[in-house]
Design an enzyme around this catalytic site. Structure first.
Site, PDB file in Angstrom:
ATOM      1  N   CYS A  43      -6.036   1.940   5.865  1.00 26.70           N
ATOM      2  CA  CYS A  43      -6.742   0.733   6.293  1.00 26.70           C
ATOM      3  C   CYS A  43      -6.157   0.265   7.634  1.00 26.70           C
ATOM      4  O   CYS A  43      -5.223   0.862   8.171  1.00 26.70           O
ATOM      5  CB  CYS A  43      -6.601  -0.355   5.231  1.00 26.70           C
ATOM      6  N   GLU A  50       0.978   3.777   1.924  1.00 31.63           N
ATOM      7  CA  GLU A  50       1.472   4.141   3.252  1.00 31.63           C
ATOM      8  C   GLU A  50       2.595   3.223   3.712  1.00 31.63           C
ATOM      9  O   GLU A  50       3.609   3.703   4.237  1.00 31.63           O
ATOM     10  CB  GLU A  50       0.344   4.072   4.288  1.00 31.63           C
ATOM     11  N   HIS A  92       0.859  -1.178   0.000  1.00 26.62           N
ATOM     12  CA  HIS A  92       0.000   0.000   0.000  1.00 26.62           C
ATOM     13  C   HIS A  92       0.897   1.230   0.000  1.00 26.62           C
ATOM     14  O   HIS A  92       2.056   1.172   0.408  1.00 26.62           O
ATOM     15  CB  HIS A  92      -0.891   0.018   1.233  1.00 26.62           C
ATOM     16  N   CYS A 152      -2.364  -0.500   7.432  1.00 23.74           N
ATOM     17  CA  CYS A 152      -1.549   0.714   7.351  1.00 23.74           C
ATOM     18  C   CYS A 152      -1.590   1.502   8.657  1.00 23.74           C
ATOM     19  O   CYS A 152      -0.575   2.073   9.069  1.00 23.74           O
ATOM     20  CB  CYS A 152      -1.993   1.565   6.170  1.00 23.74           C
TER      21      CYS A 152
END
Length: 160
Positions: free
Chosen positions: A86, A58, A56, A89
């Site tokens: 999410c 992040e 992701h 993260c």
């Protein structure tokens, strides 16, 4: 009080990362890590490209920032991200001790910093300061456009 012009500048950098993702047919989410008013790491989603569920924006920006600073604690840093992180993260944010997270668009389906759930409400060992709504419309529009174009092309998400 946050400096809106400064926040917009760094969120724009995260938006540019998100736009690169869209060109690669990745969900357009971008993130930048800032320290001392300088971007020290930037990334976008790479799950499709790298066939990695943890890639992701992040998590990759955090990995890059940790390498750049030579340690796992990102004290004194800020994370700017176009979409609310999410649960995974949010966990990386807590574990890396990011003190401040600046978010463009909320994610009511998976956001873990206040929209779907709130990791900060739990008894975890670190609670970052959260700011929502920086360039919110621009961030949300990137996602709406991406998924609208996919639907228009008849593309449906599926497990591969």
């Amino acid at each position: 009080m946050r400096d809106i012009e400064r926040d917009n500048y760094f969120m724009q950098a995260a938006i540019e990362e998100a736009k690169k993702c869209a060109l690669l047919d990745e969900v357009p989410v971008g993130a930048v890590v800032v320290r001392d008013n300088k971007i020290i790491a930037a990334s976008g989603n790479g799950r499709e490209t790298y066939k990695d569920a943890t890639f992701h924006a992040e998590t990759e920006a955090i990995r890059c920032a940790c390498r750049a600073l030579g340690g796992w604690r990102l004290v004194g840093c800020e994370l700017f991200v176009t979409l609310e992180p999410c649960i995974m993260c949010a966990g990386a944010i807590i574990n890396s001790r990011v003190p401040s997270v600046i978010i463009g668009a909320r994610d009511p389906k998976a956001g873990a910093l206040g929209s779907f759930t709130d990791i900060n409400a739990l008894s975890v060992n670190h609670h970052p300061e959260i700011t929502f709504g920086v360039m919110e419309e621009e961030c949300a529009e990137l996602l709406r456009r991406f998924f609208r174009e996919k639907r228009e092309r008849g593309v449906r998400w599926k497990n591969k």
